[in-house]
Design a protein around this motif. Structure first.
Motif, PDB file in Angstrom:
ATOM      1  N   ASN A  52       0.805  -1.231   0.000  1.00  0.00           N
ATOM      2  CA  ASN A  52       0.000   0.000   0.000  1.00  0.00           C
ATOM      3  C   ASN A  52       0.830   1.269   0.000  1.00  0.00           C
ATOM      4  OD1 ASN A  52      -2.401  -1.378  -0.099  1.00  0.00           O
ATOM      5  ND2 ASN A  52      -2.633  -1.472   2.108  1.00  0.00           N
ATOM      6  N   GLY A  53       2.149   1.122  -0.043  1.00  0.00           N
ATOM      7  CA  GLY A  53       3.021   2.296  -0.104  1.00  0.00           C
ATOM      8  C   GLY A  53       3.271   2.913   1.264  1.00  0.00           C
ATOM      9  N   PHE A  65       5.407   2.949  -3.229  1.00  0.00           N
ATOM     10  CA  PHE A  65       4.107   3.430  -3.679  1.00  0.00           C
ATOM     11  C   PHE A  65       3.133   2.258  -3.740  1.00  0.00           C
ATOM     12  CE2 PHE A  65       7.325   6.247  -5.351  1.00  0.00           C
ATOM     13  CZ  PHE A  65       6.845   7.476  -4.941  1.00  0.00           C
ATOM     14  N   LYS A  66       1.843   2.578  -3.581  1.00  0.00           N
ATOM     15  CA  LYS A  66       0.811   1.541  -3.615  1.00  0.00           C
ATOM     16  C   LYS A  66       0.878   0.807  -4.950  1.00  0.00           C
ATOM     17  CE  LYS A  66      -4.085   0.682  -3.016  1.00  0.00           C
ATOM     18  NZ  LYS A  66      -4.805   0.574  -1.778  1.00  0.00           N
ATOM     19  N   LYS A  67       0.819  -0.516  -4.866  1.00  0.00           N
ATOM     20  CA  LYS A  67       0.852  -1.332  -6.076  1.00  0.00           C
ATOM     21  C   LYS A  67      -0.417  -1.088  -6.892  1.00  0.00           C
ATOM     22  CE  LYS A  67       4.278  -4.473  -4.826  1.00  0.00           C
ATOM     23  NZ  LYS A  67       5.369  -3.555  -4.732  1.00  0.00           N
ATOM     24  N   SER A  68      -0.277  -1.158  -8.205  1.00  0.00           N
ATOM     25  CA  SER A  68      -1.439  -1.006  -9.079  1.00  0.00           C
ATOM     26  C   SER A  68      -2.283  -2.279  -9.026  1.00  0.00           C
ATOM     27  CB  SER A  68      -0.980  -0.763 -10.521  1.00  0.00           C
ATOM     28  OG  SER A  68      -0.389  -1.944 -11.047  1.00  0.00           O
ATOM     29  N   LYS A  69      -3.505  -2.179  -9.497  1.00  0.00           N
ATOM     30  CA  LYS A  69      -4.386  -3.344  -9.513  1.00  0.00           C
ATOM     31  C   LYS A  69      -3.770  -4.462 -10.345  1.00  0.00           C
ATOM     32  CE  LYS A  69      -9.143  -4.788 -10.052  1.00  0.00           C
ATOM     33  NZ  LYS A  69     -10.527  -4.379 -10.263  1.00  0.00           N
ATOM     34  N   ARG A  70      -3.170  -4.114 -11.447  1.00  0.00           N
ATOM     35  CA  ARG A  70      -2.529  -5.100 -12.317  1.00  0.00           C
ATOM     36  C   ARG A  70      -1.374  -5.806 -11.593  1.00  0.00           C
ATOM     37  NH1 ARG A  70      -1.068  -4.370 -18.577  1.00  0.00           N
ATOM     38  NH2 ARG A  70       0.078  -6.313 -18.826  1.00  0.00           N
ATOM     39  N   GLU A  71      -0.554  -5.043 -10.862  1.00  0.00           N
ATOM     40  CA  GLU A  71       0.573  -5.634 -10.120  1.00  0.00           C
ATOM     41  C   GLU A  71       0.076  -6.601  -9.044  1.00  0.00           C
ATOM     42  OE1 GLU A  71       4.199  -2.514  -9.783  1.00  0.00           O
ATOM     43  OE2 GLU A  71       2.245  -1.757  -9.070  1.00  0.00           O
ATOM     44  N   ILE A  72      -0.940  -6.179  -8.294  1.00  0.00           N
ATOM     45  CA  ILE A  72      -1.471  -7.017  -7.216  1.00  0.00           C
ATOM     46  C   ILE A  72      -2.104  -8.287  -7.778  1.00  0.00           C
ATOM     47  CG2 ILE A  72      -3.618  -7.043  -5.826  1.00  0.00           C
ATOM     48  CD1 ILE A  72      -1.002  -6.322  -4.240  1.00  0.00           C
ATOM     49  N   MET A 124      -6.672  -8.487   0.024  1.00  0.00           N
ATOM     50  CA  MET A 124      -7.579  -7.771   0.925  1.00  0.00           C
ATOM     51  C   MET A 124      -6.877  -6.602   1.618  1.00  0.00           C
ATOM     52  SD  MET A 124      -9.636 -11.104   2.292  1.00  0.00           S
ATOM     53  CE  MET A 124     -10.747 -10.286   3.392  1.00  0.00           C
ATOM     54  N   LEU A 125      -5.607  -6.778   1.960  1.00  0.00           N
ATOM     55  CA  LEU A 125      -4.821  -5.669   2.521  1.00  0.00           C
ATOM     56  C   LEU A 125      -4.734  -4.538   1.519  1.00  0.00           C
ATOM     57  CD1 LEU A 125      -2.868  -4.558   4.746  1.00  0.00           C
ATOM     58  CD2 LEU A 125      -1.029  -5.703   3.494  1.00  0.00           C
ATOM     59  N   TRP A 126      -4.482  -4.882   0.277  1.00  0.00           N
ATOM     60  CA  TRP A 126      -4.394  -3.879  -0.791  1.00  0.00           C
ATOM     61  C   TRP A 126      -5.728  -3.142  -0.946  1.00  0.00           C
ATOM     62  CZ3 TRP A 126      -6.829  -3.499  -5.612  1.00  0.00           C
ATOM     63  CH2 TRP A 126      -6.290  -2.557  -6.475  1.00  0.00           C
TER      64      TRP A 126
END
Length: 166
Positions: A52-53, A65-72, A124-126
């Motif tokens: 989450n950065g 930095f917060k990971k993107s949806k694609r990365e997660i 879920m954390l993301w």
């Protein structure tokens, strides 16, 4: 079909193949643990910051930095698929050992549950459920402990001499 204790009767070449496979698998697994340690400092706060950065932490040594949806989604997808296959193979090998049945069942099922809890927890954390960092940490430790115990048992049983039946 009886699998209990059949590992002792495997031909030498199959035992060598299994041992080499477990060594290579273990190197990959422990390399992954080293990476987790480097990226999260193996702490709940480090886990959260990794996904989450930490932009709001002015004292952070490394800006994340917060990971993107694609990365997660890629991370969760790849880890659930690959680890479930790895643990399935380890479980098949473990099923051929001659250990206590309750311990065997636990070591066969627990890592698969932990894979879901760990990587489902990361997703879920993301999404913002911050208490999942504790679930991730506990399930990750259980998964690791199960891997260590299961592979150790398999190695010990591979080395055990086959008893001669007359």
């Amino acid at each position: 079909m009886q699998f209990q204790g059949s590992i002792h009767q495997f031909p030498k070449e199959i035992k060598v193949l299994i041992a080499v496979f477990l060594v290579v698998l273990s190197i990959g697994f422990y390399t992954g643990l080293t990476f987790v340690n480097e990226t999260t400092s193996t702490s709940p706060e480090g886990i959260e910051a990794n996904y989450n950065g930490n932009e709001s932490d002015e004292d952070a040594k490394v800006m994340k930095f917060k990971k993107s949806k694609r990365e997660i989604l890629t991370l969760v997808h790849n880890h659930i698929l690959s680890l479930s296959i790895n643990f399935f193979i380890v479980s098949l090998l473990l099923s051929t050992t001659s250990i206590n049945m309750r311990l065997k069942y636990f070591l066969m099922v627990e890592p698969l549950i932990s894979v879901l809890l760990t990587f489902g927890g990361i997703y879920m954390l993301w999404l913002g459920i911050s208490w999942m960092k504790y679930v991730i940490m506990i399930s990750g430790m259980l998964m690791t402990a199960s891997f260590i115990v299961a592979t150790s048992i398999i190695f010990m049983q591979l080395l055990k001499k086959q008893s001669k039946v007359s």
